[in-house]
Design a protein around this motif. Sequence first.
Motif, PDB file in Angstrom:
ATOM      1  N   ASN A 111       0.822  -1.199   0.000  1.00 62.53           N
ATOM      2  CA  ASN A 111       0.000   0.000   0.000  1.00 62.53           C
ATOM      3  C   ASN A 111       0.863   1.259   0.000  1.00 62.53           C
ATOM      4  OD1 ASN A 111      -2.083   1.875   0.319  1.00 62.53           O
ATOM      5  ND2 ASN A 111      -2.272   1.516   2.500  1.00 62.53           N
ATOM      6  N   ILE A 112       1.868   1.297   0.888  1.00 61.73           N
ATOM      7  CA  ILE A 112       2.663   2.520   1.003  1.00 61.73           C
ATOM      8  C   ILE A 112       3.568   2.704  -0.204  1.00 61.73           C
ATOM      9  CG2 ILE A 112       4.565   1.473   2.314  1.00 61.73           C
ATOM     10  CD1 ILE A 112       3.039   4.995   2.762  1.00 61.73           C
ATOM     11  N   LEU A 113       4.135   1.618  -0.731  1.00 57.45           N
ATOM     12  CA  LEU A 113       4.999   1.752  -1.904  1.00 57.45           C
ATOM     13  C   LEU A 113       4.200   2.141  -3.145  1.00 57.45           C
ATOM     14  CD1 LEU A 113       7.527  -1.202  -1.436  1.00 57.45           C
ATOM     15  CD2 LEU A 113       7.800   1.216  -0.830  1.00 57.45           C
ATOM     16  N   ASP A 114       2.982   1.617  -3.278  1.00 61.36           N
ATOM     17  CA  ASP A 114       2.123   2.016  -4.400  1.00 61.36           C
ATOM     18  C   ASP A 114       1.776   3.497  -4.306  1.00 61.36           C
ATOM     19  OD1 ASP A 114       2.211  -0.523  -5.376  1.00 61.36           O
ATOM     20  OD2 ASP A 114       0.152  -1.064  -4.840  1.00 61.36           O
ATOM     21  N   ARG A 115       1.477   3.964  -3.098  1.00 61.93           N
ATOM     22  CA  ARG A 115       1.164   5.387  -2.911  1.00 61.93           C
ATOM     23  C   ARG A 115       2.372   6.254  -3.274  1.00 61.93           C
ATOM     24  NH1 ARG A 115      -2.901   7.159   1.414  1.00 61.93           N
ATOM     25  NH2 ARG A 115      -4.388   5.451   1.542  1.00 61.93           N
ATOM     26  N   PHE A 116       3.550   5.796  -2.880  1.00 63.67           N
ATOM     27  CA  PHE A 116       4.754   6.574  -3.170  1.00 63.67           C
ATOM     28  C   PHE A 116       4.976   6.693  -4.670  1.00 63.67           C
ATOM     29  CE2 PHE A 116       9.301   6.696  -4.128  1.00 63.67           C
ATOM     30  CZ  PHE A 116       9.655   7.867  -3.481  1.00 63.67           C
ATOM     31  N   VAL A 117       4.807   5.595  -5.398  1.00 65.06           N
ATOM     32  CA  VAL A 117       5.011   5.616  -6.850  1.00 65.06           C
ATOM     33  C   VAL A 117       4.029   6.577  -7.511  1.00 65.06           C
ATOM     34  CG1 VAL A 117       4.812   4.233  -8.948  1.00 65.06           C
ATOM     35  CG2 VAL A 117       6.033   3.325  -6.976  1.00 65.06           C
ATOM     36  N   ARG A 118       2.778   6.582  -7.055  1.00 68.72           N
ATOM     37  CA  ARG A 118       1.797   7.517  -7.629  1.00 68.72           C
ATOM     38  C   ARG A 118       2.150   8.962  -7.291  1.00 68.72           C
ATOM     39  NH1 ARG A 118      -1.845   3.528  -5.687  1.00 68.72           N
ATOM     40  NH2 ARG A 118      -2.372   4.865  -3.906  1.00 68.72           N
ATOM     41  N   HIS A 119       2.655   9.179  -6.082  1.00 67.38           N
ATOM     42  CA  HIS A 119       2.974  10.535  -5.636  1.00 67.38           C
ATOM     43  C   HIS A 119       4.258  11.057  -6.262  1.00 67.38           C
ATOM     44  CE1 HIS A 119       4.395  13.703  -2.865  1.00 67.38           C
ATOM     45  NE2 HIS A 119       3.118  13.918  -2.603  1.00 67.38           N
ATOM     46  N   SER A 120       5.224  10.157  -6.504  1.00 67.69           N
ATOM     47  CA  SER A 120       6.542  10.562  -7.018  1.00 67.69           C
ATOM     48  C   SER A 120       6.897   9.744  -8.253  1.00 67.69           C
ATOM     49  CB  SER A 120       7.604  10.380  -5.932  1.00 67.69           C
ATOM     50  OG  SER A 120       7.261  11.073  -4.750  1.00 67.69           O
ATOM     51  N   PRO A 121       6.225   9.975  -9.364  1.00 65.06           N
ATOM     52  CA  PRO A 121       6.429   9.149 -10.558  1.00 65.06           C
ATOM     53  C   PRO A 121       7.823   9.281 -11.167  1.00 65.06           C
ATOM     54  CG  PRO A 121       5.069  11.048 -11.074  1.00 65.06           C
ATOM     55  CD  PRO A 121       5.216  11.029  -9.588  1.00 65.06           C
ATOM     56  N   TYR A 122       8.575  10.353 -10.808  1.00 67.64           N
ATOM     57  CA  TYR A 122       9.892  10.552 -11.407  1.00 67.64           C
ATOM     58  C   TYR A 122      11.018   9.948 -10.557  1.00 67.64           C
ATOM     59  CZ  TYR A 122       7.307  13.820 -14.276  1.00 67.64           C
ATOM     60  OH  TYR A 122       6.391  14.381 -15.135  1.00 67.64           O
ATOM     61  N   VAL A 123      10.663   9.347  -9.429  1.00 68.38           N
ATOM     62  CA  VAL A 123      11.673   8.705  -8.587  1.00 68.38           C
ATOM     63  C   VAL A 123      11.813   7.244  -9.006  1.00 68.38           C
ATOM     64  CG1 VAL A 123      12.295   8.006  -6.250  1.00 68.38           C
ATOM     65  CG2 VAL A 123      11.236  10.240  -6.641  1.00 68.38           C
ATOM     66  N   ARG A 124      13.046   6.804  -9.171  1.00 67.93           N
ATOM     67  CA  ARG A 124      13.304   5.407  -9.503  1.00 67.93           C
ATOM     68  C   ARG A 124      13.303   4.601  -8.206  1.00 67.93           C
ATOM     69  NH1 ARG A 124      18.436   2.709 -11.154  1.00 67.93           N
ATOM     70  NH2 ARG A 124      19.415   4.735 -10.860  1.00 67.93           N
ATOM     71  N   LEU A 125      12.244   3.848  -8.000  1.00 69.27           N
ATOM     72  CA  LEU A 125      12.093   3.046  -6.780  1.00 69.27           C
ATOM     73  C   LEU A 125      12.722   1.679  -7.005  1.00 69.27           C
ATOM     74  CD1 LEU A 125      10.837   2.739  -3.931  1.00 69.27           C
ATOM     75  CD2 LEU A 125       8.801   1.813  -5.054  1.00 69.27           C
ATOM     76  N   MET A 126      13.691   1.340  -6.149  1.00 70.76           N
ATOM     77  CA  MET A 126      14.354   0.043  -6.232  1.00 70.76           C
ATOM     78  C   MET A 126      14.240  -0.643  -4.875  1.00 70.76           C
ATOM     79  SD  MET A 126      17.777   1.042  -8.410  1.00 70.76           S
ATOM     80  CE  MET A 126      18.328   2.204  -7.159  1.00 70.76           C
ATOM     81  N   SER A 127      14.139  -1.963  -4.887  1.00 71.17           N
ATOM     82  CA  SER A 127      14.027  -2.692  -3.633  1.00 71.17           C
ATOM     83  C   SER A 127      14.825  -3.979  -3.718  1.00 71.17           C
ATOM     84  CB  SER A 127      12.560  -3.002  -3.306  1.00 71.17           C
ATOM     85  OG  SER A 127      11.991  -3.829  -4.307  1.00 71.17           O
ATOM     86  N   GLY A 128      15.191  -4.481  -2.561  1.00 70.30           N
ATOM     87  CA  GLY A 128      15.940  -5.728  -2.502  1.00 70.30           C
ATOM     88  C   GLY A 128      15.896  -6.302  -1.109  1.00 70.30           C
ATOM     89  N   GLU A 129      16.140  -7.604  -1.005  1.00 69.94           N
ATOM     90  CA  GLU A 129      16.224  -8.267   0.286  1.00 69.94           C
ATOM     91  C   GLU A 129      17.686  -8.350   0.704  1.00 69.94           C
ATOM     92  OE1 GLU A 129      12.889 -11.321   1.324  1.00 69.94           O
ATOM     93  OE2 GLU A 129      13.741 -11.863  -0.617  1.00 69.94           O
ATOM     94  N   PHE A 130      17.928  -8.119   1.970  1.00 70.88           N
ATOM     95  CA  PHE A 130      19.291  -8.101   2.481  1.00 70.88           C
ATOM     96  C   PHE A 130      19.365  -8.895   3.776  1.00 70.88           C
ATOM     97  CE2 PHE A 130      18.569  -4.288   0.044  1.00 70.88           C
ATOM     98  CZ  PHE A 130      19.727  -4.123  -0.701  1.00 70.88           C
ATOM     99  N   ALA A 131      20.513  -9.537   4.005  1.00 67.90           N
ATOM    100  CA  ALA A 131      20.756 -10.161   5.301  1.00 67.90           C
ATOM    101  C   ALA A 131      20.826  -9.060   6.363  1.00 67.90           C
ATOM    102  CB  ALA A 131      22.054 -10.958   5.268  1.00 67.90           C
ATOM    103  N   PRO A 132      20.458  -9.364   7.613  1.00 70.51           N
ATOM    104  CA  PRO A 132      20.402  -8.318   8.645  1.00 70.51           C
ATOM    105  C   PRO A 132      21.682  -7.500   8.781  1.00 70.51           C
ATOM    106  CG  PRO A 132      19.368 -10.325   9.445  1.00 70.51           C
ATOM    107  CD  PRO A 132      19.985 -10.663   8.115  1.00 70.51           C
ATOM    108  N   ASP A 133      22.868  -8.156   8.730  1.00 71.63           N
ATOM    109  CA  ASP A 133      24.106  -7.393   8.895  1.00 71.63           C
ATOM    110  C   ASP A 133      24.346  -6.459   7.714  1.00 71.63           C
ATOM    111  OD1 ASP A 133      24.410  -9.640   7.290  1.00 71.63           O
ATOM    112  OD2 ASP A 133      26.550  -9.819   7.705  1.00 71.63           O
TER     113      ASP A 133
END
Length: 327
Positions: A130-152
């Motif tokens: 929900n929050i990431l979808d809202r962000f993309v609609r609000h800031s269409p010119y920002v390149r949103l990238m995501s990834g999974e990381f080990a805690p450290d």
Amino acid sequence: MGSHQNDAQNDRNMLFRLIVSGQISLTSLVEALAVAEHRNFRKAGETLQISQSSISNRIGTLEDIIGFRLFERRNGVHVTYEGQQFLSVINEAVSLIDQALRPTRLLPVTTESRLMVGVQSSSAGGFLRNILDRFVRHSPYVRLMSGEFAPDLLISGLRRREIDIAFTPDVPPRRTLAHDILCVMPLWTETMMAALSEHDPVAMQEAVTWNDLADHTFLVRREGMGSWLMAQALPYLEQHGAPPRIEHMVVGRDTLLADVVRRRAVALTSAATTSLSVPGVRLRPLAGDPITLTFHALWSRQNHNPALQTLLKLVRTVNPPNASDAT
């Protein structure tokens, strides 16, 4: 609240007077923030391209002027309680300088803007989607990238601002947060779920118990929150017999769940995974002793990425009822 604001204003005024009088250099303040961030004088020097001895000498002089220690230097570098309060004011002052030097931050973001999000949950559904979808609609010119990381890697990535914000149930100890000058904000809760094969007789039940799972092999991904979930479950499983069989795997979530089906094993996950459709997998809640996971947003106070500030504003406007204030 008024007293706290007055104290903060007095601290800020004192700091500004010491800088204007020349008793405290801006260089030493920035160096102190860098040491607090890296928890290491050598790494701070490498980041700022200044010798370790110069940083150590200037911070020693700074501590003499302000009358208290910023860092304990035994068994590593640790920020003192007084240092935490002082550096919080310093960080605010440096942030104001940074904003003054970058007037373009007040303009709409450009195509060069980006936001790196570290996730340790499925973003296919629930509050995170929900929050990431809202962000993309609000800031269409920002390149949103995501990834999974080990805690450290998550913590070190936030410290170096390679990751702008993380969403995770695995929150570092408060002492670590103080050292890294990290902020944490509780956002939403999910229940722990067991992913089972549809061919497993246990999966025929509406809910499963820890006793039902005690003789299963647990498949755990090394990335993401798999190891942390397993650590939360171990005390419950050990009450029902021998320690469980655990296999750590370097695979993606889809491959892990496919192996659950093939081997009639089990994997622990969170309720957001119910938004995914994986053939042959049945997600079942845990009866009797359910585990509730509280997911937090985690970011560096020294990260002034305007896209991050936009996301944080959105997060605060859609906080679920169970969320509380940031610390």
